[in-house]
Design an enzyme around this catalytic site. Structure first.
Site, short mmCIF file in Angstrom:
data_model
loop_
_atom_site.label_atom_id
_atom_site.label_comp_id
_atom_site.label_asym_id
_atom_site.label_seq_id
_atom_site.Cartn_x
_atom_site.Cartn_y
_atom_site.Cartn_z
N SER A 150 -15.82 25.72 -26.79
CA SER A 150 -16.06 24.45 -27.48
C SER A 150 -15.04 24.31 -28.60
O SER A 150 -14.65 25.30 -29.23
CB SER A 150 -17.47 24.45 -28.07
OG SER A 150 -17.56 23.54 -29.15
N HIS A 168 -41.09 23.26 -7.51
CA HIS A 168 -41.34 22.43 -8.71
C HIS A 168 -40.77 23.07 -9.97
O HIS A 168 -41.31 22.89 -11.06
CB HIS A 168 -42.84 22.17 -8.92
CG HIS A 168 -43.57 21.80 -7.67
ND1 HIS A 168 -43.66 20.51 -7.21
CD2 HIS A 168 -44.21 22.57 -6.74
CE1 HIS A 168 -44.35 20.50 -6.06
NE2 HIS A 168 -44.68 21.74 -5.74
N LYS A 213 -19.62 29.17 -28.21
CA LYS A 213 -19.91 28.61 -26.89
C LYS A 213 -19.07 29.20 -25.76
O LYS A 213 -17.91 29.53 -25.92
CB LYS A 213 -19.68 27.10 -26.92
CG LYS A 213 -20.65 26.38 -27.80
CD LYS A 213 -22.00 26.20 -27.16
CE LYS A 213 -21.93 25.00 -26.25
NZ LYS A 213 -23.22 24.67 -25.68
N ASN A 223 -1.62 -2.66 13.22
CA ASN A 223 -3.08 -2.48 13.27
C ASN A 223 -3.48 -1.24 14.05
O ASN A 223 -4.34 -0.46 13.61
CB ASN A 223 -3.74 -3.73 13.87
CG ASN A 223 -3.45 -4.97 13.04
OD1 ASN A 223 -2.93 -4.86 11.93
ND2 ASN A 223 -3.76 -6.13 13.58
N SER A 261 0.82 -1.22 0.00
CA SER A 261 0.00 0.00 0.00
C SER A 261 0.85 1.27 0.00
O SER A 261 0.33 2.37 0.13
CB SER A 261 -0.94 0.00 1.21
OG SER A 261 -0.21 -0.18 2.41
N GLN A 306 -7.40 -1.87 4.51
CA GLN A 306 -6.40 -1.08 3.79
C GLN A 306 -7.06 -0.25 2.68
O GLN A 306 -6.51 0.75 2.23
CB GLN A 306 -5.34 -2.02 3.22
CG GLN A 306 -4.21 -1.35 2.47
CD GLN A 306 -3.03 -2.29 2.28
OE1 GLN A 306 -2.31 -2.57 3.21
NE2 GLN A 306 -2.85 -2.79 1.07
N GLU A 333 -20.11 22.36 -13.78
CA GLU A 333 -20.51 20.99 -14.14
C GLU A 333 -19.55 19.97 -13.52
O GLU A 333 -19.98 18.91 -13.05
CB GLU A 333 -20.53 20.83 -15.67
CG GLU A 333 -21.67 21.58 -16.31
CD GLU A 333 -21.59 21.59 -17.83
OE1 GLU A 333 -22.58 21.95 -18.46
OE2 GLU A 333 -20.53 21.25 -18.39
N LYS A 368 -8.04 3.98 2.80
CA LYS A 368 -7.23 5.19 2.62
C LYS A 368 -7.45 5.90 1.30
O LYS A 368 -7.58 7.13 1.26
CB LYS A 368 -5.74 4.85 2.80
CG LYS A 368 -5.39 4.78 4.30
CD LYS A 368 -4.03 4.20 4.57
CE LYS A 368 -4.02 2.71 4.52
NZ LYS A 368 -4.91 2.07 5.53
N1 ARG Z 1 -1.07 -1.25 5.25
C1 ARG Z 1 -1.96 -1.72 6.25
C2 ARG Z 1 -3.28 -0.97 6.20
O1 ARG Z 1 -3.31 0.02 5.58
C3 ARG Z 1 -1.37 -1.54 7.61
C4 ARG Z 1 -1.85 -2.51 8.63
C5 ARG Z 1 -1.38 -3.85 8.28
N2 ARG Z 1 -1.60 -4.78 9.31
C6 ARG Z 1 -1.48 -6.07 9.09
N3 ARG Z 1 -1.65 -6.85 10.07
N4 ARG Z 1 -1.24 -6.54 7.92
O2 ARG Z 1 -4.30 -1.36 6.77
#
Ligand code: ARG
Length: 456
Positions: free
Chosen positions: A275, A154, A281, A108, A22, A320, A288, A323
């Site tokens: 355009s 309306h 235009k 974690n 990641s 994961q 938009e 993000k």
């Molecule tokens: N890259 C992981 C995430 O974004 C970090 C946590 C990973 N933990 C694990 N036990 N593999 O969630």
């Protein structure tokens, strides 16, 4: 080589490794990851869980890593994620001491911490942009408390109001967005470190100390929840989705207001596009695009809700996926607010067009009925009489404020000469003196109160 490869006899497949990683996106978390590690190491040293000298060396080296990433000398690469990257570089630089950083911690709880810290700043940034937008809206509104426009229901003309009243309706939405973000921030600003992998730790850590060092209001109350909770991110994505709803609605209005058919507003050249084929235009692409980008923010919200819905406790790698949704909504909301706030003061409102639109369409009919009520008629009766009057106007192609007193008298003896004033759009608006109403007085008060809120 992986930091966790002790249990493994064979190497990871390249495809699996790439898929699992990641770093490409979570490198965005580097400064929070480092700040979190600095606080964690400081606490470990203070509690004697690792040697003070090791803690100091870790903290010092993490500072160097931060500087190096910030200056571009160090580019996150060749690691599974940002947590591993920082720890690997640290260990490369200071050796044995670096290997102690991850005592009483798991990725974690680390990733939950990083994301919470990231979101605090994201929320503060978006809040600042909302505030700037609100200032811009108030600045325009204050100049237009007498600029009449039609209010629609309306998509049919309903009653006259003012441009200020209309713009301030949006200001109320964006002001609620700020409240929503502030409320979400309370749930974001809770410190999860110490949950470790899932169940906490037997090391004598001091979670409150880490919270204090990192500016958190409190610590999470349940370690399983701490590592598996993404409610706070869902709330953020939901607040972003609603901000985009509000931006989308006002931009939808700008799109049709700018059309030839409406002509309520003229876009500045600086915020419109041409355009490639039609030379005449001048398109409202910015509006938009903002309207369109609401869709991706809804998508991000649904992404995270869907990722979370089937997850058993506690951490699962599915998470994961949180993000990119968070980063994308933040980026999208920021960009949309920024460009819209810049565009807003460049709009030219065409007061004549707005006035004739506000006046047309029998928008004074409600007030005409109210006039009869004041003279003694029951509202239902008055409603019927004015309905007939409007039908008469439609047939004669006349406006309510274009009829003579004789015309009015044909429909009810209750009409006197003052009806001709009562149905003028300016007077209709001026009479809406209730708090929150359309009158210049009421809207000026609304603007004043909004500006008061914006000072805080
Ligand atoms: N890259 C992981 C995430 O974004 C970090 C946590 C990973 N933990 C694990 N036990 N593999 O969630």
């Amino acid at each position: 080589m992986k930091m966790w490869d002790g249990r493994f006899a064979g190497a990871a497949d390249k495809l699996a490794d790439d898929f699992n990683g990641s770093l490409d996106f979570d490198k965005k978390l580097y400064k929070y990851d480092i700040a979190g590690s600095v606080a964690h190491a400081t606490m470990l040293g203070e509690r004697g869980i690792i040697d003070k000298a090791d803690a100091d060396a870790i903290v010092k080296s993490l500072g160097g890593i931060l500087d190096d990433i910030e200056s571009g000398r160090l580019v996150p690469a060749n690691a599974e994620d940002i947590h591993m990257f920082v720890e690997e570089v640290l260990t490369e630089r200071i050796g044995a001491a670096g290997k102690k950083l991850h005592t009483a911690r798991s990725r974690n709880d680390q990733v939950a911490l990083d994301l919470r810290m990231y979101l605090r700043d994201a929320i503060d940034g978006i809040d600042g942009l909302l505030r700037a937008l609100l200032i811009a809206l108030c600045d325009i509104a204050v100049k237009h408390t007498d600029t009449l426009i039609p209010a629609f229901t309306h998509m049919q003309k309903a009653q006259p109001t003012t441009l200020a009243h209309h713009l301030m309706a949006y200001a109320e939405m964006f002001s609620r967005d700020r409240e929503r973000l502030a409320d979400c921030r309370k749930r974001v600003n809770v410190m999860p470190l110490g949950a470790c992998a899932a169940t906490g730790t037997a090391y004598p850590i001091d979670r409150a100390r880490v919270a204090e060092l990192l500016g958190f209001d409190k610590i999470t109350a349940n370690s399983l929840d701490a590592v598996s909770d993404r409610d706070f991110a869902v709330e953020f994505l939901s607040a972003c989705a609603l901000i985009m709803t509000h931006l989308s609605r006002i931009n939808e209005e700008i799109v049709y207001w700018a059309s030839d058919e409406f002509g309520y507003v003229t876009l500045s050249d600086a915020f419109s596009t041409g355009s490639s084929i039609m030379p005449q235009k001048k398109n409202p692409d910015i509006s938009e695009l903002i309207r369109g980008k609401a869709g991706r923010c809804y998508g991000n919200l649904v992404t995270l809700l869907t990722v979370m819905k089937g997850l058993p406790l506690a951490y699962n790698k599915d998470m994961q996926e949180d993000k990119e949704a968070v980063f994308d909504s933040e980026t999208t909301v920021r960009a949309s607010l920024t460009v819209f706030t810049a565009m807003l003061p460049t709009l030219t409102f065409n007061a004549d067009k707005l006035f004739s639109a506000a006046r047309g369409g029998y928008t004074a009919a409600t007030d005409c009925a109210d006039y009869l009520v004041k003279k003694g008629a029951a509202f239902r009766e008055a409603h019927k009489i004015v309905g007939g009057l409007v039908r008469y106007c439609v047939e004669k192609n006349a406006a309510l404020d274009g009829l003579t007193l004789d015309d009015y008298k044909k429909f009810s003896p209750l009409f006197d000469a003052d009806i001709l004033n009562a149905v003028r759009a300016q007077n209709v608006v001026a009479a809406r003196l209730t708090p929150g109403g359309a009158s210049p007085e009421s809207v000026s008060e609304e603007i004043r109160a909004m500006r008061e809120k914006l000072k805080k």
